[in-house]
Design a protein around this motif. Structure first.
Motif, PDB file in Angstrom:
ATOM      1  N   UNK A   8     -18.504  55.223  73.322  1.00 32.26           N
ATOM      2  CA  UNK A   8     -17.893  56.370  74.015  1.00 32.26           C
ATOM      3  C   UNK A   8     -16.615  56.917  73.582  1.00 32.26           C
ATOM      4  N   UNK A   9     -15.918  56.028  72.751  1.00 31.51           N
ATOM      5  CA  UNK A   9     -14.476  56.223  72.165  1.00 31.51           C
ATOM      6  C   UNK A   9     -14.693  57.054  70.713  1.00 31.51           C
ATOM      7  N   UNK A  10     -15.895  56.864  70.244  1.00 33.61           N
ATOM      8  CA  UNK A  10     -16.168  57.331  69.068  1.00 33.61           C
ATOM      9  C   UNK A  10     -16.553  58.572  68.755  1.00 33.61           C
ATOM     10  N   UNK A  11     -16.410  59.035  67.565  1.00 32.81           N
ATOM     11  CA  UNK A  11     -17.169  60.671  67.249  1.00 32.81           C
ATOM     12  C   UNK A  11     -18.751  60.320  67.399  1.00 32.81           C
ATOM     13  N   UNK A  12     -19.141  61.499  67.969  1.00 32.31           N
ATOM     14  CA  UNK A  12     -20.817  61.436  68.174  1.00 32.31           C
ATOM     15  C   UNK A  12     -21.220  62.091  67.020  1.00 32.31           C
ATOM     16  N   UNK A  13     -22.148  61.328  65.926  1.00 33.23           N
ATOM     17  CA  UNK A  13     -22.588  61.958  64.931  1.00 33.23           C
ATOM     18  C   UNK A  13     -24.011  62.567  65.260  1.00 33.23           C
ATOM     19  N   UNK A  27     -34.064  74.358  65.883  1.00 30.30           N
ATOM     20  CA  UNK A  27     -33.223  73.022  66.000  1.00 30.30           C
ATOM     21  C   UNK A  27     -31.823  73.154  65.663  1.00 30.30           C
ATOM     22  N   UNK A  28     -31.188  73.893  64.961  1.00 36.95           N
ATOM     23  CA  UNK A  28     -29.920  74.029  64.540  1.00 36.95           C
ATOM     24  C   UNK A  28     -29.377  74.574  65.825  1.00 36.95           C
ATOM     25  N   UNK A  29     -30.106  75.563  66.320  1.00 32.03           N
ATOM     26  CA  UNK A  29     -29.290  76.078  67.666  1.00 32.03           C
ATOM     27  C   UNK A  29     -28.953  75.079  68.648  1.00 32.03           C
ATOM     28  N   UNK A  30     -30.368  74.030  68.790  1.00 38.23           N
ATOM     29  CA  UNK A  30     -30.123  72.885  69.897  1.00 38.23           C
ATOM     30  C   UNK A  30     -28.870  72.243  69.520  1.00 38.23           C
ATOM     31  N   UNK A  31     -28.967  71.793  68.163  1.00 40.38           N
ATOM     32  CA  UNK A  31     -28.054  70.736  67.717  1.00 40.38           C
ATOM     33  C   UNK A  31     -26.507  71.136  67.820  1.00 40.38           C
ATOM     34  N   UNK A  32     -26.268  72.393  67.420  1.00 41.51           N
ATOM     35  CA  UNK A  32     -25.101  73.107  67.368  1.00 41.51           C
ATOM     36  C   UNK A  32     -24.432  73.298  68.963  1.00 41.51           C
ATOM     37  N   UNK A  33     -25.240  73.638  69.861  1.00 45.05           N
ATOM     38  CA  UNK A  33     -24.786  74.070  71.234  1.00 45.05           C
ATOM     39  C   UNK A  33     -24.683  72.680  71.848  1.00 45.05           C
ATOM     40  N   UNK A  34     -25.427  71.688  71.353  1.00 42.09           N
ATOM     41  CA  UNK A  34     -25.011  70.265  72.190  1.00 42.09           C
ATOM     42  C   UNK A  34     -23.680  69.744  71.599  1.00 42.09           C
ATOM     43  N   UNK A  35     -23.402  69.878  70.246  1.00 42.82           N
ATOM     44  CA  UNK A  35     -22.218  69.448  69.706  1.00 42.82           C
ATOM     45  C   UNK A  35     -21.022  70.194  70.138  1.00 42.82           C
ATOM     46  N   UNK A  37     -20.702  71.853  72.948  1.00 41.85           N
ATOM     47  CA  UNK A  37     -20.375  71.549  74.358  1.00 41.85           C
ATOM     48  C   UNK A  37     -19.643  70.300  74.383  1.00 41.85           C
ATOM     49  N   UNK A  38     -20.080  69.134  73.788  1.00 36.10           N
ATOM     50  CA  UNK A  38     -19.495  67.802  73.761  1.00 36.10           C
ATOM     51  C   UNK A  38     -18.082  68.107  73.434  1.00 36.10           C
ATOM     52  N   UNK A  39     -17.606  68.915  72.271  1.00 39.75           N
ATOM     53  CA  UNK A  39     -16.252  69.300  71.865  1.00 39.75           C
ATOM     54  C   UNK A  39     -15.567  69.931  72.893  1.00 39.75           C
ATOM     55  N   UNK A  40     -15.975  70.874  73.348  1.00 38.70           N
ATOM     56  CA  UNK A  40     -15.388  71.502  74.515  1.00 38.70           C
ATOM     57  C   UNK A  40     -15.128  70.874  75.638  1.00 38.70           C
ATOM     58  N   UNK A  42     -14.067  67.360  75.528  1.00 41.06           N
ATOM     59  CA  UNK A  42     -13.233  66.366  75.421  1.00 41.06           C
ATOM     60  C   UNK A  42     -13.881  65.028  74.465  1.00 41.06           C
ATOM     61  N   UNK A  43     -15.094  65.478  73.857  1.00 46.38           N
ATOM     62  CA  UNK A  43     -15.818  64.472  73.242  1.00 46.38           C
ATOM     63  C   UNK A  43     -15.833  64.900  71.663  1.00 46.38           C
ATOM     64  N   UNK A  44     -15.439  64.039  70.751  1.00 45.33           N
ATOM     65  CA  UNK A  44     -15.385  64.215  69.509  1.00 45.33           C
ATOM     66  C   UNK A  44     -17.041  64.410  69.114  1.00 45.33           C
ATOM     67  N   UNK A  45     -17.421  65.320  68.032  1.00 47.00           N
ATOM     68  CA  UNK A  45     -18.786  65.366  67.687  1.00 47.00           C
ATOM     69  C   UNK A  45     -18.621  66.103  66.178  1.00 47.00           C
ATOM     70  N   UNK A  46     -19.682  65.611  65.317  1.00 49.47           N
ATOM     71  CA  UNK A  46     -19.831  66.221  64.062  1.00 49.47           C
ATOM     72  C   UNK A  46     -21.176  66.235  63.815  1.00 49.47           C
ATOM     73  N   UNK A  47     -21.480  67.535  63.023  1.00 46.39           N
ATOM     74  CA  UNK A  47     -22.732  67.599  62.396  1.00 46.39           C
ATOM     75  C   UNK A  47     -23.033  67.288  60.989  1.00 46.39           C
ATOM     76  N   UNK A  48     -24.090  66.607  60.759  1.00 52.41           N
ATOM     77  CA  UNK A  48     -24.473  66.155  59.344  1.00 52.41           C
ATOM     78  C   UNK A  48     -25.531  66.622  58.807  1.00 52.41           C
ATOM     79  N   UNK A  49     -25.404  67.517  57.639  1.00 53.90           N
ATOM     80  CA  UNK A  49     -26.512  68.141  57.053  1.00 53.90           C
ATOM     81  C   UNK A  49     -27.641  67.378  56.791  1.00 53.90           C
ATOM     82  N   UNK A  50     -28.865  68.019  56.782  1.00 62.77           N
ATOM     83  CA  UNK A  50     -29.983  67.331  56.491  1.00 62.77           C
ATOM     84  C   UNK A  50     -29.994  66.344  55.323  1.00 62.77           C
ATOM     85  N   UNK A  51     -30.530  65.311  55.535  1.00 64.54           N
ATOM     86  CA  UNK A  51     -30.428  64.074  54.229  1.00 64.54           C
ATOM     87  C   UNK A  51     -29.296  63.455  54.045  1.00 64.54           C
ATOM     88  N   UNK A  52     -27.998  63.828  54.770  1.00 64.19           N
ATOM     89  CA  UNK A  52     -26.612  63.210  54.443  1.00 64.19           C
ATOM     90  C   UNK A  52     -26.800  61.814  54.756  1.00 64.19           C
TER      91      UNK A  52
END
Length: 311
Positions: A8-13, A27-35, A37-40, A42-52
Motif C-alpha cells: 500500500x505504500x509502494x508505487x503501483x506498477x 487497453x491503454x485507455x483503461x490502463x491510463x485512466x486507472x493509473x 485516477x490513482x495518482x489523482x 494520493x497513490x503513486x502509479x507508473x505505466x511500463x511499456x509493453x515488454x519492459x
C-alpha cells in the motif's frame, strides 16, 4: 505476506500490453485512466511499456507472486487456473459489450472467475474491450464465406482456436504475438482473428491486405492484479483502487463508441474490407459449433454463461 504488508505504500506498477495510444488502444485507455485516477487520489502509479517487465507469462508469474501490482493481459492468461473465463471467447455467443458487462456484473461471472483465480494470487480487476468485434485478417484473398477460408493458415492463440479454424476449413498454427510480423512476412501464418484496429496499431498493414468484418466475438483483454497487493491495501487505498477500476471501465466503454472510423483508416492503408451478408454470417455461426464441444468449457459452464447473459 511481506510484499502485501508494504504494497500500500509502494508505487503501483501497471504493465501495458499495447502502445500508449489513447486514440487507437482501448487497453491503454483503461490502463491510463486507472493509473491517473490513482495518482489523482494520493497513490503513486507508473505505466511500463509493453515488454519492459517481461512477456505475458512472466507478468502473470510476477502478479501471482506479488512482485507486480497490475498487468494488462490476454484474456486466457488465467485459464491455467480456471477455464471459466473462456466463455468470453465463444464465437457468436455475445452480441455486444453490454451483454458481456451484464454477464460479468449482474450475472456474477466476474465474481465466479475470481473465486478461483484469487486462490492462486491473481485477481481479475476488469475485462476491457480493445475494439469492435473480431474479424478475419489475411494476406492472400477476400473471404466472403466459410468456403473462402480453405487454403489459409491462421495464427492461433491455442489449440481451441486451431479447432475453430479447422471447423471453418482452414488450418491454424500457434504463434506468439512477438513473432506475428515475421510469421506473416514468411508465410508461416496467412492471417489472424482480431478487431479491426490491430494491424493499424501494430504496423501490420504492410502484410495484411484483406479484412472480413465477421463479428465473431467481442474483442477483449483483462486487467489482472496481485491478490497479495490488493488485500494488503488499507481500506482507503482499496476503495481508491476500486474507484479507479470503475473510472477505467467507463472510459474504456466510452472509447469503444469512437471507433467507427477505423474502417476508413484500414482502407486508406490499403486493406480491402468484406462485410458478410446475413446468410454468410449464419454460415460462419453454424460452422463454429465445434468451439462449443471442444471440451475447453463444460456444458455446465456454457449454460452458466448463458444464464448470466440474462437472455
Amino acid at each position: 505476506m511481506a510484499v502485501a504488508a508494504q504494497a500500500g505504500f509502494a508505487e503501483v506498477k501497471v504493465a501495458l500490453d499495447s502502445p500508449a495510444d489513447l486514440e487507437g488502444s482501448g487497453s491503454y485507455v483503461w490502463a491510463h485512466t486507472f493509473a491517473e485516477h490513482l495518482k489523482a487520489n494520493g497513490m503513486e502509479a507508473e505505466e511500463f511499456q509493453r515488454g519492459a517487465l517481461g512477456g505475458d507469462d512472466e507478468l502473470f508469474d510476477q502478479i501471482s507472486q506479488g512482485l507486480l501490482e497490475v498487468s494488462m493481459s490476454p484474456l486466457g492468461i488465467v485459464g491455467s487456473i480456471d477455464k471459466t473465463i473462456y466463455g468470453l471467447r465463444l464465437p457468436y455467443f455475445f452480441k455486444d459489450m453490454a451483454e458481456v458487462d451484464r454477464a460479468l456484473n449482474e450475472g456474477g461471472m466476474l465474481e465466479k472467475i475470481n473465486a478461483a483465480t484469487t486462490q492462486e494470487g491473481v485477481r481479475v480487476l476488469a475485462v476491457d474491450t480493445v475494439g469492435q468485434a473480431a474479424g478475419i485478417f489475411n494476406t492472400k484473398k477476400p473471404v466472403k464465406s466459410v468456403a473462402d477460408m480453405a487454403g489459409l493458415r491462421m495464427r492461433a492463440l491455442d489449440e481451441s482456436q486451431i479447432d475453430l479454424y479447422k471447423a471453418w476449413g482452414a488450418d491454424g498454427t500457434i504463434v506468439s504475438w512477438a513473432e506475428v510480423p515475421n510469421a506473416l512476412q514468411t508465410g508461416v501464418a496467412d492471417g489472424y482473428l482480431n478487431p479491426n484496429f490491430v494491424p493499424l496499431l501494430f504496423g501490420h498493414t504492410d502484410f495484411l491486405k484483406h479484412f472480413t468484418d465477421a463479428a465473431i466475438n467481442p474483442s477483449l483483454r483483462i486487467a489482472i492484479a496481485s491478490e497479495d497487493w490488493y488485500q494488503g491495501l488499507s481500506d482507503e487505498e482499496r476503495a481508491t483502487v476500486d474507484a479507479a477500476v470503475e473510472a477505467a471501465n467507463s472510459a474504456n466503454r466510452a472509447w469503444l463508441g469512437t471507433q467507427d472510423g477505423v474502417f476508413d483508416k484500414l482502407r486508406a492503408a490499403g486493406v480491402e474490407i468484406q462485410t458478410l451478408d446475413d446468410a454468410a454470417r449464419a454460415e460462419f455461426r453454424d460452422a463454429s459449433g465445434p468451439a462449443y464441444d471442444s471440451g475447453l468449457l463444460s456444458k455446465e459452464q456454457i449454460a452458466t454463461w448463458e444464464a448470466a447473459k440474462g437472455n
